[in-house]
Every structure is written in C-alpha cells, then in structure tokens.
Design a protein around this motif. Structure first.
Motif, mmCIF file in Angstrom:
data_model
loop_
_atom_site.group_PDB
_atom_site.id
_atom_site.type_symbol
_atom_site.label_atom_id
_atom_site.label_comp_id
_atom_site.label_asym_id
_atom_site.label_seq_id
_atom_site.Cartn_x
_atom_site.Cartn_y
_atom_site.Cartn_z
ATOM 1 N N ARG A 1 0.826 -1.205 0.000
ATOM 2 C CA ARG A 1 0.000 0.000 0.000
ATOM 3 C C ARG A 1 0.860 1.255 0.000
ATOM 4 O O ARG A 1 0.590 2.208 -0.743
ATOM 5 N N ARG A 2 1.893 1.270 0.823
ATOM 6 C CA ARG A 2 2.772 2.451 0.892
ATOM 7 C C ARG A 2 3.452 2.710 -0.446
ATOM 8 O O ARG A 2 3.648 3.856 -0.838
ATOM 9 N N ALA A 3 3.828 1.643 -1.135
ATOM 10 C CA ALA A 3 4.505 1.806 -2.425
ATOM 11 C C ALA A 3 3.597 2.432 -3.471
ATOM 12 O O ALA A 3 4.073 3.087 -4.400
ATOM 13 N N LEU A 4 2.293 2.255 -3.320
ATOM 14 C CA LEU A 4 1.351 2.842 -4.285
ATOM 15 C C LEU A 4 1.324 4.359 -4.208
ATOM 16 O O LEU A 4 1.079 5.034 -5.192
ATOM 17 N N GLY A 5 1.569 4.895 -3.015
ATOM 18 C CA GLY A 5 1.520 6.338 -2.840
ATOM 19 C C GLY A 5 0.111 6.826 -2.551
ATOM 20 O O GLY A 5 -0.843 6.042 -2.475
ATOM 21 N N GLU A 6 -0.010 8.100 -2.403
ATOM 22 C CA GLU A 6 -1.296 8.698 -2.074
ATOM 23 C C GLU A 6 -2.199 8.805 -3.302
ATOM 24 O O GLU A 6 -1.730 8.862 -4.434
ATOM 25 N N GLY A 7 -3.500 8.837 -3.033
ATOM 26 C CA GLY A 7 -4.465 9.081 -4.095
ATOM 27 C C GLY A 7 -4.886 7.863 -4.887
ATOM 28 O O GLY A 7 -5.621 7.988 -5.873
ATOM 29 N N VAL A 8 -4.430 6.656 -4.476
ATOM 30 C CA VAL A 8 -4.815 5.429 -5.162
ATOM 31 C C VAL A 8 -5.691 4.606 -4.223
ATOM 32 O O VAL A 8 -5.306 4.320 -3.090
ATOM 33 N N GLU A 9 -6.888 4.271 -4.671
ATOM 34 C CA GLU A 9 -7.781 3.453 -3.858
ATOM 35 C C GLU A 9 -7.182 2.061 -3.716
ATOM 36 O O GLU A 9 -6.809 1.425 -4.710
ATOM 37 N N CYS A 10 -7.089 1.585 -2.477
ATOM 38 C CA CYS A 10 -6.328 0.359 -2.223
ATOM 39 C C CYS A 10 -7.037 -0.504 -1.188
ATOM 40 O O CYS A 10 -7.619 -0.002 -0.222
ATOM 41 N N ARG A 11 -6.960 -1.815 -1.375
ATOM 42 C CA ARG A 11 -7.463 -2.782 -0.411
ATOM 43 C C ARG A 11 -6.280 -3.646 0.018
ATOM 44 O O ARG A 11 -5.603 -4.238 -0.821
ATOM 45 N N VAL A 12 -6.004 -3.724 1.328
ATOM 46 C CA VAL A 12 -4.850 -4.451 1.855
ATOM 47 C C VAL A 12 -5.307 -5.769 2.471
ATOM 48 O O VAL A 12 -6.271 -5.803 3.249
ATOM 49 N N GLY A 13 -4.609 -6.853 2.143
ATOM 50 C CA GLY A 13 -4.887 -8.146 2.753
ATOM 51 C C GLY A 13 -4.972 -9.252 1.723
ATOM 52 O O GLY A 13 -5.408 -9.038 0.585
ATOM 53 N N ARG A 14 -4.553 -10.444 2.139
ATOM 54 C CA ARG A 14 -4.598 -11.595 1.245
ATOM 55 C C ARG A 14 -6.027 -12.126 1.118
ATOM 56 O O ARG A 14 -6.760 -12.169 2.101
ATOM 57 N N LEU A 15 -6.385 -12.547 -0.094
ATOM 58 C CA LEU A 15 -7.741 -13.040 -0.366
ATOM 59 C C LEU A 15 -7.686 -14.384 -1.071
ATOM 60 O O LEU A 15 -6.794 -14.621 -1.902
ATOM 61 N N ASP A 16 -8.625 -15.254 -0.750
ATOM 62 C CA ASP A 16 -8.803 -16.458 -1.551
ATOM 63 C C ASP A 16 -9.738 -16.119 -2.708
ATOM 64 O O ASP A 16 -10.168 -14.964 -2.877
ATOM 65 N N ALA A 17 -10.075 -17.124 -3.525
ATOM 66 C CA ALA A 17 -10.913 -16.865 -4.699
ATOM 67 C C ALA A 17 -12.265 -16.294 -4.292
ATOM 68 O O ALA A 17 -12.784 -15.368 -4.934
ATOM 69 N N GLY A 18 -12.849 -16.832 -3.211
ATOM 70 C CA GLY A 18 -14.147 -16.335 -2.756
ATOM 71 C C GLY A 18 -14.083 -14.884 -2.343
ATOM 72 O O GLY A 18 -14.999 -14.100 -2.642
ATOM 73 N N GLY A 19 -13.008 -14.507 -1.647
ATOM 74 C CA GLY A 19 -12.841 -13.121 -1.239
ATOM 75 C C GLY A 19 -12.663 -12.196 -2.424
ATOM 76 O O GLY A 19 -13.166 -11.060 -2.428
ATOM 77 N N MET A 20 -11.941 -12.677 -3.446
ATOM 78 C CA MET A 20 -11.754 -11.872 -4.658
ATOM 79 C C MET A 20 -13.085 -11.651 -5.385
ATOM 80 O O MET A 20 -13.365 -10.557 -5.882
#
Length: 231
Positions: free
Chosen positions: A36-55
């Motif tokens: 998330r930090r590498a993306l920088g400001e102003g980019v909508e971001c979701r943090v966390g690992r997801l399985d197929a169902g979560g995706m």
C-alpha cells in the motif's frame, strides 16, 4: 470503466497510474501495508490476502468491469485465484507478465533449479555460505536441508518475515531486513561482508533486480542458483 487490479508490484503500480490517467476508476488489491505504501497517495487500495471467494466478493462489491492480474511471477496460487474470480464473475481478465531472464546474457552462467527444494538439494553437495535473495516464505526449506548456520537471508523489513526467519533457526546476525531496490554495488558489499559462496535468487525479472544480484556475484566468482518460474 471500473478496474480491479491485483498486485502491489511495479507492474501493478504502473497499471494503476495508466488506468487512472485514462479516466478509469481503479481499486488496487495488495497483500501488505508495504504494498500500500509503495502505491503512494491518491490510489484506492485494499490491503490483505484473499482467496478466490474473497476476490469474487470484492469484485462484486466494487462493481468491477475488468480485472488485471499484475501479481508477482512466482505468486502462482494468487494468479489461480484471480483466474477463478474472473471466470466466476464473467469479467475480462488481463495478465501483465514481466519479462523472464531465461534468455538473458547471463542465463548460461547460472545454475537453474525448478524450485526451492531442488535448489536446496543442489547446495547440499556444496560448501560455503549461502545468500538467500528469495524472500522469507521458503527460508524454512533451505534451513531443513542445509542447516540454518550457513544461511544468510535478505527479507522484507516486517514482523512476519522476521518471524519466519527466526522460526527456521536463522541467527539475527544472518538476517538483512531491507526494502529494495538494491544496487549491484550494495549487493557486492553484502556478499563480501558475509563471505558468500552461493547466491539463490528467482527469475523475477528486471523489476526484481535480478541483474543487480547476478552480475556482481558472477564477477566475484560466486555460484548463482536461479529458481525457474512456475508454469
């Protein structure tokens, strides 16, 4: 268009910038806070690992109209989940794959291995210190085969990575927790400091700093083992 991008990689960040510049609404899904930090400001971001169902749930809640898989070339399980998500939602899927070094000018000067287990077995017949530039997820495999005493690892500077190294038996003095990219000069200094005789890295392409790891090692007479990408 609403685009859901998976991957806190260099390619993921570039895709997010290009899509946003084209007027798309973008949501980038990354595994960690570092991503998330590498993306920088102003980019909508979701943090966390997801399985197929979560995706699938995320794609639907975001109202995604297209999916981009910009994950790491070695994140095979994640890419499988992304494909399953695209199939379940009926959304178009684009895969961004960084170039491989299988045909690089140094490809014939390194030893190729099909995975960490194969690399560890190769090194079991060799002597000398081993530098793992492959992250924390497979440190335990090398420790089981080679013993932790001759292993030196560079991992991300986060608690999860350090815990994996400690669980594998690595000494604190054998762990370098740093965030790349790393120059060839820095890598050479690390090899010299730790008296490295073998370097293990992955075919993770230019964004993974492969040349900066391999070329200094070869120039110093250090044996390099390169992990092939999964199909």
């Amino acid at each position: 268009m609403r685009k859901l991008i998976f991957g806190g990689t260099t390619e993921g960040r570039e895709a997010a910038r290009q899509c946003a510049a084209a007027g798309d609404r973008v949501l980038v899904c990354v595994a960690s806070e570092a991503g998330r930090r590498a993306l920088g400001e102003g980019v909508e971001c979701r943090v966390g690992r997801l399985d197929a169902g979560g995706m699938i749930a995320l794609a639907r809640s975001f109202g995604a109209e297209a999916i981009v898989d910009a994950t790491h070339p070695f994140a095979k399980a994640v890419s499988e989940n992304v494909r399953a998500c695209a199939a379940a939602t009926g959304l178009p899927l684009e895969r961004i794959e960084r170039p491989s070094d299988a045909d690089a000018d140094f490809a014939g000067d390194v030893t190729w291995a099909d995975g960490p287990e194969a690399a560890a077995e190769l090194l079991a017949a060799e002597k000398g210190n081993v530098f793992l530039a492959t992250g924390s997820n497979t440190v335990d495999i090398y420790a089981r085969v080679l013993g932790p005493g001759r292993l030196y690892a560079r991992v991300l500077p986060d608690v999860r990575s350090l815990e994996k190294c400690f669980a594998a038996g690595l000494l604190p003095a054998h762990i370098l927790a740093m965030q790349g990219p790393f120059s060839g000069e820095l890598n050479a200094a690390v090899y010299e400091q730790w008296q490295i005789r073998h370097v293990v890295t992955k075919d993770s392409g230019g964004a993974g700093g492969v040349r900066e790891k391999v070329l200094p090692a070869l120039s110093m007479g250090i044996h390099v083992v390169m992990i092939r990408r999964p199909e």
